[in-house]
Write a protein that holds these residues in place. Structure first.
Motif, PDB file in Angstrom:
ATOM      1  N   MET A 171      19.486 -31.230  -5.376  1.00  0.00           N
ATOM      2  CA  MET A 171      18.168 -31.739  -5.094  1.00  0.00           C
ATOM      3  C   MET A 171      16.864 -30.613  -5.617  1.00  0.00           C
ATOM      4  SD  MET A 171      18.482 -34.376  -1.918  1.00  0.00           S
ATOM      5  CE  MET A 171      19.017 -32.939  -0.913  1.00  0.00           C
ATOM      6  N   HIS A 172      16.017 -30.985  -6.321  1.00  0.00           N
ATOM      7  CA  HIS A 172      15.018 -30.027  -6.679  1.00  0.00           C
ATOM      8  C   HIS A 172      13.604 -30.727  -6.275  1.00  0.00           C
ATOM      9  CE1 HIS A 172      13.238 -27.147  -9.368  1.00  0.00           C
ATOM     10  NE2 HIS A 172      12.487 -27.971  -9.689  1.00  0.00           N
ATOM     11  N   ALA A 173      12.869 -29.806  -5.899  1.00  0.00           N
ATOM     12  CA  ALA A 173      11.596 -29.916  -5.523  1.00  0.00           C
ATOM     13  C   ALA A 173      10.290 -29.155  -6.207  1.00  0.00           C
ATOM     14  CB  ALA A 173      11.431 -29.734  -3.899  1.00  0.00           C
ATOM     15  N   VAL A 174       9.338 -29.898  -6.493  1.00  0.00           N
ATOM     16  CA  VAL A 174       8.004 -29.245  -6.795  1.00  0.00           C
ATOM     17  C   VAL A 174       7.038 -29.046  -6.042  1.00  0.00           C
ATOM     18  CG1 VAL A 174       6.395 -29.213  -8.882  1.00  0.00           C
ATOM     19  CG2 VAL A 174       8.727 -30.016  -9.310  1.00  0.00           C
ATOM     20  N   ILE A 175       6.681 -27.950  -5.680  1.00  0.00           N
ATOM     21  CA  ILE A 175       5.425 -27.701  -4.642  1.00  0.00           C
ATOM     22  C   ILE A 175       4.216 -27.493  -5.243  1.00  0.00           C
ATOM     23  CG2 ILE A 175       4.988 -26.320  -2.458  1.00  0.00           C
ATOM     24  CD1 ILE A 175       7.810 -25.744  -2.101  1.00  0.00           C
ATOM     25  N   LEU A 176       3.150 -28.099  -5.169  1.00  0.00           N
ATOM     26  CA  LEU A 176       2.001 -27.845  -5.859  1.00  0.00           C
ATOM     27  C   LEU A 176       1.159 -26.774  -4.753  1.00  0.00           C
ATOM     28  CD1 LEU A 176       1.087 -31.606  -6.758  1.00  0.00           C
ATOM     29  CD2 LEU A 176       2.234 -30.021  -8.087  1.00  0.00           C
ATOM     30  N   VAL A 216      13.667 -25.094  -6.388  1.00  0.00           N
ATOM     31  CA  VAL A 216      12.224 -25.473  -6.058  1.00  0.00           C
ATOM     32  C   VAL A 216      11.326 -24.658  -7.383  1.00  0.00           C
ATOM     33  CG1 VAL A 216      10.436 -24.756  -4.676  1.00  0.00           C
ATOM     34  CG2 VAL A 216      12.371 -25.252  -4.061  1.00  0.00           C
ATOM     35  N   THR A 217      10.483 -25.648  -7.703  1.00  0.00           N
ATOM     36  CA  THR A 217       9.468 -24.895  -8.718  1.00  0.00           C
ATOM     37  C   THR A 217       8.253 -24.890  -8.087  1.00  0.00           C
ATOM     38  OG1 THR A 217      10.538 -25.914 -10.692  1.00  0.00           O
ATOM     39  CG2 THR A 217       8.116 -25.440 -10.954  1.00  0.00           C
ATOM     40  N   LEU A 218       7.530 -23.787  -7.965  1.00  0.00           N
ATOM     41  CA  LEU A 218       6.156 -23.651  -7.293  1.00  0.00           C
ATOM     42  C   LEU A 218       5.099 -23.648  -8.509  1.00  0.00           C
ATOM     43  CD1 LEU A 218       6.935 -20.837  -4.852  1.00  0.00           C
ATOM     44  CD2 LEU A 218       5.804 -22.952  -4.238  1.00  0.00           C
ATOM     45  N   ALA A 219       4.272 -24.490  -8.420  1.00  0.00           N
ATOM     46  CA  ALA A 219       3.147 -24.565  -9.255  1.00  0.00           C
ATOM     47  C   ALA A 219       1.937 -23.952  -8.584  1.00  0.00           C
ATOM     48  CB  ALA A 219       2.662 -26.099  -9.668  1.00  0.00           C
ATOM     49  N   ILE A 220       1.780 -22.765  -9.432  1.00  0.00           N
ATOM     50  CA  ILE A 220       0.791 -21.790  -8.887  1.00  0.00           C
ATOM     51  C   ILE A 220      -0.596 -21.655  -9.682  1.00  0.00           C
ATOM     52  CG2 ILE A 220       2.393 -20.780  -7.368  1.00  0.00           C
ATOM     53  CD1 ILE A 220       2.686 -18.414  -9.354  1.00  0.00           C
ATOM     54  N   MET A 251       5.673 -32.313  -3.906  1.00  0.00           N
ATOM     55  CA  MET A 251       4.729 -32.366  -2.524  1.00  0.00           C
ATOM     56  C   MET A 251       3.642 -31.284  -2.503  1.00  0.00           C
ATOM     57  SD  MET A 251       7.211 -30.285  -0.019  1.00  0.00           S
ATOM     58  CE  MET A 251       6.195 -30.331   1.254  1.00  0.00           C
ATOM     59  N   ASN A 252       2.636 -31.543  -1.861  1.00  0.00           N
ATOM     60  CA  ASN A 252       1.506 -30.601  -1.485  1.00  0.00           C
ATOM     61  C   ASN A 252       1.954 -29.457  -0.947  1.00  0.00           C
ATOM     62  OD1 ASN A 252       0.003 -32.365  -3.148  1.00  0.00           O
ATOM     63  ND2 ASN A 252      -1.159 -33.175  -1.367  1.00  0.00           N
ATOM     64  N   GLY A 253       1.363 -28.227  -1.222  1.00  0.00           N
ATOM     65  CA  GLY A 253       1.899 -27.060  -0.509  1.00  0.00           C
ATOM     66  C   GLY A 253       1.065 -26.865   0.786  1.00  0.00           C
ATOM     67  N   ASP A 254       0.345 -27.828   1.373  1.00  0.00           N
ATOM     68  CA  ASP A 254      -0.520 -27.593   2.512  1.00  0.00           C
ATOM     69  C   ASP A 254       0.048 -28.722   3.373  1.00  0.00           C
ATOM     70  OD1 ASP A 254      -1.489 -29.717   1.121  1.00  0.00           O
ATOM     71  OD2 ASP A 254      -3.576 -29.100   1.476  1.00  0.00           O
ATOM     72  N   VAL A 255       1.286 -29.280   3.617  1.00  0.00           N
ATOM     73  CA  VAL A 255       1.644 -30.366   4.242  1.00  0.00           C
ATOM     74  C   VAL A 255       2.447 -29.731   5.539  1.00  0.00           C
ATOM     75  CG1 VAL A 255       2.854 -32.511   4.429  1.00  0.00           C
ATOM     76  CG2 VAL A 255       1.258 -31.984   2.509  1.00  0.00           C
ATOM     77  N   LEU A 256       2.130 -30.139   6.484  1.00  0.00           N
ATOM     78  CA  LEU A 256       2.999 -29.827   7.943  1.00  0.00           C
ATOM     79  C   LEU A 256       3.490 -31.071   8.336  1.00  0.00           C
ATOM     80  CD1 LEU A 256       3.845 -27.133   9.354  1.00  0.00           C
ATOM     81  CD2 LEU A 256       1.754 -27.591  10.906  1.00  0.00           C
ATOM     82  N   THR A 257       4.804 -31.343   8.193  1.00  0.00           N
ATOM     83  CA  THR A 257       5.487 -32.441   8.823  1.00  0.00           C
ATOM     84  C   THR A 257       6.821 -32.333   9.118  1.00  0.00           C
ATOM     85  OG1 THR A 257       6.011 -34.625   8.118  1.00  0.00           O
ATOM     86  CG2 THR A 257       6.103 -33.129   6.469  1.00  0.00           C
TER      87      THR A 257
END
Length: 256
Positions: A1-6, A50-54, A104-110
């Motif tokens: 499974m792969h995630a992209v974090i904005l 994970v891909t981090l979009a920075i 997903m956004n990089g500022d989410v706490l859940t």
């Protein structure tokens, strides 16, 4: 499974906390950054890449996260030279992504189980799946209904119910291949276009713990609640391993 974090935004709404660090690296509970919590969660739920979009202060995020091996993740980076919105950064990197992936956004706490979102999306056949949350907004004023110069109804400080996006999505590459790369393109643009073409996104409703840390009030709440929420936010936590990871992360950050 792969995630992209904005993680490329400037975090202007969270000033002054984001004066010196990008929003995903602001500390929660004086122990962990938001991004560190998210990476721990992704690894716990079975994600391996994970891909981090920075963009803004992206070099600090690179220094802190490195190759992701501290979380048993393989991390690569997608550098934004200009802001491209929520979806725009993905459009030029589709060749490096699997057919189905989490965004997903990089500022989410859940304490949401991210794997469940992605698995439901894969099974649904929907163009995109949106994790949603029920929110109440209380009016500070008495609300009047006016028709033809007359007041017809009055409600004292009513409560309005809304379903909102959590900033977490299941995506299919085939959905995004329809749109050109290299130009700003937001989640709102995508959803409006899908609805206009009668391609309805799927809903993943969640009722657990969720905070979008976009304003100082949200950040203060996250810090106040962190100790009580820590077992849910950091599932499978091993304090000895985590202390070692924290020390390594800090060393990487400050050495750069």
């Amino acid at each position: 499974m792969h995630a992209v974090i904005l993680a490329g935004g400037k975090g202007t709404r969270l000033m002054p906390y984001t004066t010196c660090v990008p929003k995903p690296l602001v500390p929660i509970g004086d122990q962990y950054s938001i991004l560190e919590i998210v990476l721990h969660q992704l690894s716990h739920y079975g994600f391996r890449s994970v891909t981090l979009a920075i963009g803004h202060m992206g070099q600090l995020i690179r220094a802190f996260v490195g190759d992701g091996s501290r979380w048993d993740l393989s991390v690569n980076y997608l550098q934004e030279s200009t802001p491209l919105g929520t979806i725009g950064p993905l459009l030029g990197a589709l060749d490096s992504l699997p057919e189905h992936f989490l965004v997903m956004n990089g500022d989410v706490l859940t304490d949401l189980n991210y794997a469940k979102v992605l698995r439901q999306h894969q099974a649904s056949g929907a163009p995109v799946t949106v994790a949603t949350y029920a929110r109440e907004v209380r009016s500070e004023f008495g609300v009047l209904d006016v028709e033809e110069g007359e007041i017809t109804h009055f409600r004292e400080k009513p409560v309005f119910d809304f379903t909102v996006s959590m900033g977490i999505y299941g995506f299919s590459k085939s959905t995004l291949e329809l749109y050109p790369a290299g130009q700003p393109f937001g989640f709102d643009d995508l959803v409006l276009d899908l609805l206009a073409r009668n391609q309805h996104p799927a809903n993943f409703h969640f009722s657990g713990y969720w905070l979008d840390i976009g304003r100082p009030d949200d950040y203060d709440r996250a810090n106040a609640e962190f100790v009580s929420q820590m077992p849910q936010l950091l599932p499978g936590l091993d304090s000895a391993v985590t202390d070692k990871t924290q020390a390594a992360s800090n060393a990487a950050l400050y050495s750069n």
